[in-house]
Design a protein around this motif. Structure first.
Motif, PDB file in Angstrom:
ATOM      1  N   SER A  50       0.882  -1.172   0.000  1.00  0.00           N
ATOM      2  CA  SER A  50       0.000   0.000   0.000  1.00  0.00           C
ATOM      3  C   SER A  50       0.920   1.223   0.000  1.00  0.00           C
ATOM      4  N   PRO A  51       1.434   1.611  -1.184  1.00  0.00           N
ATOM      5  CA  PRO A  51       2.445   2.669  -1.264  1.00  0.00           C
ATOM      6  C   PRO A  51       2.001   3.999  -0.654  1.00  0.00           C
ATOM      7  N   ASP A  52       0.720   4.336  -0.806  1.00  0.00           N
ATOM      8  CA  ASP A  52       0.233   5.607  -0.261  1.00  0.00           C
ATOM      9  C   ASP A  52       0.290   5.636   1.265  1.00  0.00           C
ATOM     10  N   GLN A  53       0.317   4.458   1.881  1.00  0.00           N
ATOM     11  CA  GLN A  53       0.407   4.355   3.337  1.00  0.00           C
ATOM     12  C   GLN A  53       1.810   3.969   3.796  1.00  0.00           C
ATOM     13  N   GLY A  54       2.739   3.819   2.830  1.00  0.00           N
ATOM     14  CA  GLY A  54       4.115   3.467   3.159  1.00  0.00           C
ATOM     15  C   GLY A  54       4.282   2.051   3.662  1.00  0.00           C
ATOM     16  N   VAL A  55       3.385   1.150   3.231  1.00  0.00           N
ATOM     17  CA  VAL A  55       3.416  -0.234   3.710  1.00  0.00           C
ATOM     18  C   VAL A  55       3.801  -1.162   2.559  1.00  0.00           C
ATOM     19  N   LYS A  56       4.761  -2.057   2.819  1.00  0.00           N
ATOM     20  CA  LYS A  56       5.222  -3.014   1.808  1.00  0.00           C
ATOM     21  C   LYS A  56       5.287  -4.412   2.393  1.00  0.00           C
ATOM     22  N   GLY A  57       5.081  -5.400   1.512  1.00  0.00           N
ATOM     23  CA  GLY A  57       5.326  -6.791   1.881  1.00  0.00           C
ATOM     24  C   GLY A  57       4.295  -7.443   2.771  1.00  0.00           C
ATOM     25  N   ILE A  58       3.045  -7.019   2.701  1.00  0.00           N
ATOM     26  CA  ILE A  58       1.992  -7.656   3.497  1.00  0.00           C
ATOM     27  C   ILE A  58       1.733  -9.045   2.911  1.00  0.00           C
ATOM     28  N   PRO A  59       1.894 -10.106   3.679  1.00  0.00           N
ATOM     29  CA  PRO A  59       1.661 -11.462   3.152  1.00  0.00           C
ATOM     30  C   PRO A  59       0.198 -11.657   2.719  1.00  0.00           C
ATOM     31  N   VAL A  60       0.025 -12.324   1.585  1.00  0.00           N
ATOM     32  CA  VAL A  60      -1.310 -12.649   1.088  1.00  0.00           C
ATOM     33  C   VAL A  60      -1.367 -14.128   0.725  1.00  0.00           C
ATOM     34  N   GLN A  61      -2.592 -14.633   0.611  1.00  0.00           N
ATOM     35  CA  GLN A  61      -2.822 -16.013   0.177  1.00  0.00           C
ATOM     36  C   GLN A  61      -3.625 -15.936  -1.112  1.00  0.00           C
ATOM     37  N   VAL A  62      -3.207 -16.666  -2.129  1.00  0.00           N
ATOM     38  CA  VAL A  62      -3.831 -16.574  -3.445  1.00  0.00           C
ATOM     39  C   VAL A  62      -4.456 -17.899  -3.852  1.00  0.00           C
ATOM     40  N   GLU A  63      -5.708 -17.827  -4.311  1.00  0.00           N
ATOM     41  CA  GLU A  63      -6.389 -18.965  -4.917  1.00  0.00           C
ATOM     42  C   GLU A  63      -6.769 -18.546  -6.334  1.00  0.00           C
ATOM     43  N   SER A  64      -6.503 -19.418  -7.288  1.00  0.00           N
ATOM     44  CA  SER A  64      -6.802 -19.095  -8.673  1.00  0.00           C
ATOM     45  C   SER A  64      -7.378 -20.318  -9.375  1.00  0.00           C
ATOM     46  N   VAL A  65      -8.583 -20.159  -9.931  1.00  0.00           N
ATOM     47  CA  VAL A  65      -9.232 -21.255 -10.640  1.00  0.00           C
ATOM     48  C   VAL A  65      -9.943 -20.701 -11.872  1.00  0.00           C
ATOM     49  N   SER A  66      -9.600 -21.197 -13.024  1.00  0.00           N
ATOM     50  CA  SER A  66     -10.297 -20.873 -14.281  1.00  0.00           C
ATOM     51  C   SER A  66     -10.543 -19.385 -14.485  1.00  0.00           C
ATOM     52  N   GLY A  67      -9.516 -18.567 -14.295  1.00  0.00           N
ATOM     53  CA  GLY A  67      -9.639 -17.145 -14.536  1.00  0.00           C
ATOM     54  C   GLY A  67     -10.180 -16.338 -13.370  1.00  0.00           C
ATOM     55  N   MET A  68     -10.632 -17.022 -12.329  1.00  0.00           N
ATOM     56  CA  MET A  68     -11.100 -16.343 -11.118  1.00  0.00           C
ATOM     57  C   MET A  68      -9.933 -16.306 -10.137  1.00  0.00           C
ATOM     58  N   ILE A  69      -9.818 -15.212  -9.417  1.00  0.00           N
ATOM     59  CA  ILE A  69      -8.743 -15.103  -8.428  1.00  0.00           C
ATOM     60  C   ILE A  69      -9.316 -14.590  -7.111  1.00  0.00           C
ATOM     61  N   LYS A  70      -8.799 -15.145  -6.027  1.00  0.00           N
ATOM     62  CA  LYS A  70      -9.166 -14.683  -4.693  1.00  0.00           C
ATOM     63  C   LYS A  70      -7.861 -14.464  -3.943  1.00  0.00           C
ATOM     64  N   VAL A  71      -7.683 -13.246  -3.449  1.00  0.00           N
ATOM     65  CA  VAL A  71      -6.493 -12.901  -2.676  1.00  0.00           C
ATOM     66  C   VAL A  71      -6.947 -12.545  -1.272  1.00  0.00           C
ATOM     67  N   ARG A  72      -6.540 -13.359  -0.321  1.00  0.00           N
ATOM     68  CA  ARG A  72      -6.870 -13.099   1.087  1.00  0.00           C
ATOM     69  C   ARG A  72      -5.700 -12.347   1.724  1.00  0.00           C
ATOM     70  N   ILE A  73      -6.044 -11.322   2.508  1.00  0.00           N
ATOM     71  CA  ILE A  73      -5.054 -10.554   3.241  1.00  0.00           C
ATOM     72  C   ILE A  73      -5.399 -10.705   4.724  1.00  0.00           C
ATOM     73  N   PRO A  74      -4.949 -11.819   5.349  1.00  0.00           N
ATOM     74  CA  PRO A  74      -5.354 -12.140   6.718  1.00  0.00           C
ATOM     75  C   PRO A  74      -5.068 -11.038   7.743  1.00  0.00           C
ATOM     76  N   SER A  75      -3.921 -10.388   7.646  1.00  0.00           N
ATOM     77  CA  SER A  75      -3.566  -9.378   8.645  1.00  0.00           C
ATOM     78  C   SER A  75      -4.484  -8.156   8.599  1.00  0.00           C
ATOM     79  N   LEU A  76      -5.183  -7.963   7.471  1.00  0.00           N
ATOM     80  CA  LEU A  76      -6.116  -6.837   7.340  1.00  0.00           C
ATOM     81  C   LEU A  76      -7.568  -7.278   7.424  1.00  0.00           C
ATOM     82  N   GLY A  77      -7.793  -8.582   7.499  1.00  0.00           N
ATOM     83  CA  GLY A  77      -9.158  -9.080   7.473  1.00  0.00           C
ATOM     84  C   GLY A  77      -9.847  -8.703   6.174  1.00  0.00           C
ATOM     85  N   ALA A  78      -9.100  -8.736   5.072  1.00  0.00           N
ATOM     86  CA  ALA A  78      -9.608  -8.288   3.779  1.00  0.00           C
ATOM     87  C   ALA A  78      -9.460  -9.387   2.735  1.00  0.00           C
ATOM     88  N   VAL A  79     -10.221  -9.246   1.655  1.00  0.00           N
ATOM     89  CA  VAL A  79     -10.134 -10.176   0.530  1.00  0.00           C
ATOM     90  C   VAL A  79     -10.408  -9.421  -0.767  1.00  0.00           C
TER      91      VAL A  79
END
Length: 105
Positions: A50-79
């Motif tokens: 998040s360059p505007d917030q000066g944050v780099k390297g937040i770990p994410v988990q990626v799921e990808s199936v048939s052109g669909m992608i889901k990126v979970r950001i556990p530390s932010l409770g976001a997806v």
């Protein structure tokens, strides 16, 4: 469906799945403010910045199936959930029950 059609469909699915790797960026519109997000989706340790917030390297988990992608950001409770359209991913970023459109290029 004939064999040729099956082969073409399999090739397209393969291309779309692999096209999601790499670095993708976009801007969230949060109450009139623009917030840049950058996803690094290659390698064994995908991350988000998040360059505007000066944050780099937040770990994410990626799921990808048939052109669909889901990126979970556990530390932010976001997806982020999106659809790969070859040169962009269009989708929705959700955090704290707030969903915002986000297009990544």
């Amino acid at each position: 469906m004939n064999n040729k059609s099956v082969c073409i469909l399999a090739l397209l699915i393969s291309l779309v799945s692999h096209a999601q790797t790499g670095t993708w960026s976009g801007k969230l519109d949060v109450q009139g403010n623009s917030l840049s997000l950058v996803f690094h989706l290659d390698g064994d340790s995908p991350t988000m910045d998040s360059p505007d917030q000066g944050v780099k390297g937040i770990p994410v988990q990626v799921e990808s199936v048939s052109g669909m992608i889901k990126v979970r950001i556990p530390s932010l409770g976001a997806v982020y959930e999106g659809v790969n359209l070859f040169n962009m991913i269009t989708g929705t970023f959700t955090q704290a029950n707030i969903s915002l459109p986000l297009t990544l290029v």
